[in-house]
Design a protein around this motif. Structure first.
Motif, short mmCIF file in Angstrom:
data_model
loop_
_atom_site.label_atom_id
_atom_site.label_comp_id
_atom_site.label_asym_id
_atom_site.label_seq_id
_atom_site.Cartn_x
_atom_site.Cartn_y
_atom_site.Cartn_z
N HIS A 1 -35.07 -11.39 -1.17
CA HIS A 1 -36.34 -12.07 -1.33
C HIS A 1 -37.33 -11.09 -1.93
O HIS A 1 -37.25 -9.88 -1.70
CB HIS A 1 -36.82 -12.58 0.03
N PHE A 2 -38.28 -11.58 -2.71
CA PHE A 2 -39.23 -10.73 -3.43
C PHE A 2 -39.97 -9.74 -2.53
O PHE A 2 -40.30 -8.64 -2.94
CB PHE A 2 -40.25 -11.59 -4.18
N PHE A 3 -40.22 -10.09 -1.29
CA PHE A 3 -41.04 -9.23 -0.43
C PHE A 3 -40.34 -7.94 -0.02
O PHE A 3 -40.98 -7.03 0.48
CB PHE A 3 -41.56 -9.98 0.80
N ILE A 4 -39.05 -7.84 -0.26
CA ILE A 4 -38.32 -6.61 0.09
C ILE A 4 -38.89 -5.42 -0.68
O ILE A 4 -38.81 -4.28 -0.24
CB ILE A 4 -36.80 -6.76 -0.15
N TYR A 5 -39.51 -5.70 -1.82
CA TYR A 5 -40.03 -4.63 -2.67
C TYR A 5 -41.53 -4.37 -2.46
O TYR A 5 -42.09 -3.49 -3.10
CB TYR A 5 -39.77 -4.97 -4.14
N TYR A 6 -42.16 -5.12 -1.57
CA TYR A 6 -43.59 -4.92 -1.31
C TYR A 6 -43.85 -3.55 -0.70
O TYR A 6 -43.10 -3.08 0.14
CB TYR A 6 -44.12 -5.97 -0.35
N LYS A 7 -44.92 -2.95 -1.10
CA LYS A 7 -45.41 -1.70 -0.53
C LYS A 7 -46.56 -2.04 0.42
O LYS A 7 -47.09 -3.16 0.41
CB LYS A 7 -45.89 -0.75 -1.64
N ARG A 8 -46.98 -1.06 1.20
CA ARG A 8 -48.05 -1.32 2.19
C ARG A 8 -49.31 -1.86 1.54
O ARG A 8 -50.00 -2.69 2.13
CB ARG A 8 -48.32 -0.08 3.02
N GLU A 9 -49.60 -1.43 0.32
CA GLU A 9 -50.78 -1.94 -0.37
C GLU A 9 -50.66 -3.44 -0.62
O GLU A 9 -51.65 -4.16 -0.55
CB GLU A 9 -51.00 -1.21 -1.70
N ASP A 10 -49.46 -3.89 -0.94
CA ASP A 10 -49.23 -5.32 -1.17
C ASP A 10 -49.39 -6.10 0.14
O ASP A 10 -50.04 -7.15 0.16
CB ASP A 10 -47.81 -5.55 -1.73
N TRP A 11 -48.80 -5.58 1.21
CA TRP A 11 -48.90 -6.27 2.51
C TRP A 11 -50.36 -6.33 2.95
O TRP A 11 -50.79 -7.33 3.53
CB TRP A 11 -48.04 -5.57 3.56
N ASN A 12 -51.12 -5.29 2.70
CA ASN A 12 -52.52 -5.26 3.12
C ASN A 12 -53.37 -6.28 2.39
O ASN A 12 -54.43 -6.66 2.87
CB ASN A 12 -53.11 -3.86 2.93
N LYS A 13 -52.92 -6.73 1.23
CA LYS A 13 -53.67 -7.72 0.46
C LYS A 13 -53.36 -9.15 0.88
O LYS A 13 -54.09 -10.07 0.51
CB LYS A 13 -53.37 -7.55 -1.03
N LEU A 14 -52.29 -9.34 1.62
CA LEU A 14 -51.94 -10.68 2.08
C LEU A 14 -52.84 -11.07 3.24
O LEU A 14 -52.99 -10.32 4.20
CB LEU A 14 -50.48 -10.75 2.53
N TYR A 15 -53.43 -12.23 3.17
CA TYR A 15 -54.31 -12.65 4.24
C TYR A 15 -53.61 -13.58 5.22
O TYR A 15 -53.77 -13.49 6.42
CB TYR A 15 -55.55 -13.35 3.66
N ASP A 16 -52.84 -14.49 4.70
CA ASP A 16 -52.19 -15.44 5.58
C ASP A 16 -50.85 -15.83 4.96
O ASP A 16 -50.76 -16.06 3.75
CB ASP A 16 -53.06 -16.68 5.77
#
Length: 156
Positions: free
Chosen positions: A6-21
């Motif tokens: 799934h695409f989120f396997i490549y997310y970095k902490r900066e990406d996760w921090n931008k997700l709100y919900d």
């Protein structure tokens, strides 16, 4: 071998921090569907690190829950992996849930190990901050840079 993640396997902490919900259950199910094995474990360890680092920044329980699921799945692959055990214990430490038995296990790991990064992590979990800082200071510059990006460094 062709494995799709799934695409989120490549997310970095900066990406996760931008997700709100987002739907936690959806991502937990996506994690569950993946194969956890010796081939995929490095990608999942990286995702664990990014999720836990994000949790430390924004205290979003969804990230903690996802990191916990990944950690449990990785320990199923290799229950004796010292880094996997440290990862599980650092999750528990964040919630104040380390047991006396787990503290003894950490103490045994400390006495039977020569890996300086692991020794530093164990000292952090045992709240031997002076010793952890002393070991950290003895790491190479490259090791220090790597260790500073691990979520366990946030507990120092």
């Amino acid at each position: 071998m062709n494995i799709k993640f799934h695409f989120f396997i490549y997310y970095k902490r900066e990406d996760w921090n931008k997700l709100y919900d987002f739907e936690e259950e959806l991502l937990l199910n996506e994690i569950e569907k993946n194969d956890f094995d010796n081939f995929t474990q490095d990608m999942f360890y990286n995702l664990f690190i990014e999720l836990l680092a994000s949790y430390d920044i924004n205290k979003n329980e969804k990230y903690y829950n996802m990191a916990n699921l990944i950690c449990n799945k990785l320990l199923e692959v290799n229950p004796n992996n010292k880094y996997g055990i440290i990862n599980k214990f650092q999750l528990l430490k964040r919630k104040g849930d380390l047991t006396e038995e787990q503290l003894k296990e950490l103490d045994n790991m400390l006495n039977n190990n020569s890996d300086k990064m692991l020794i530093c992590a164990i000292n952090i979990l045992l709240e031997n901050k002076y010793q952890a800082k002393k070991v950290f200071k003895d790491l190479t510059e490259e090791e220090k840079n790597v260790f500073e990006n691990f979520p366990i460094y946030n507990l120092l």
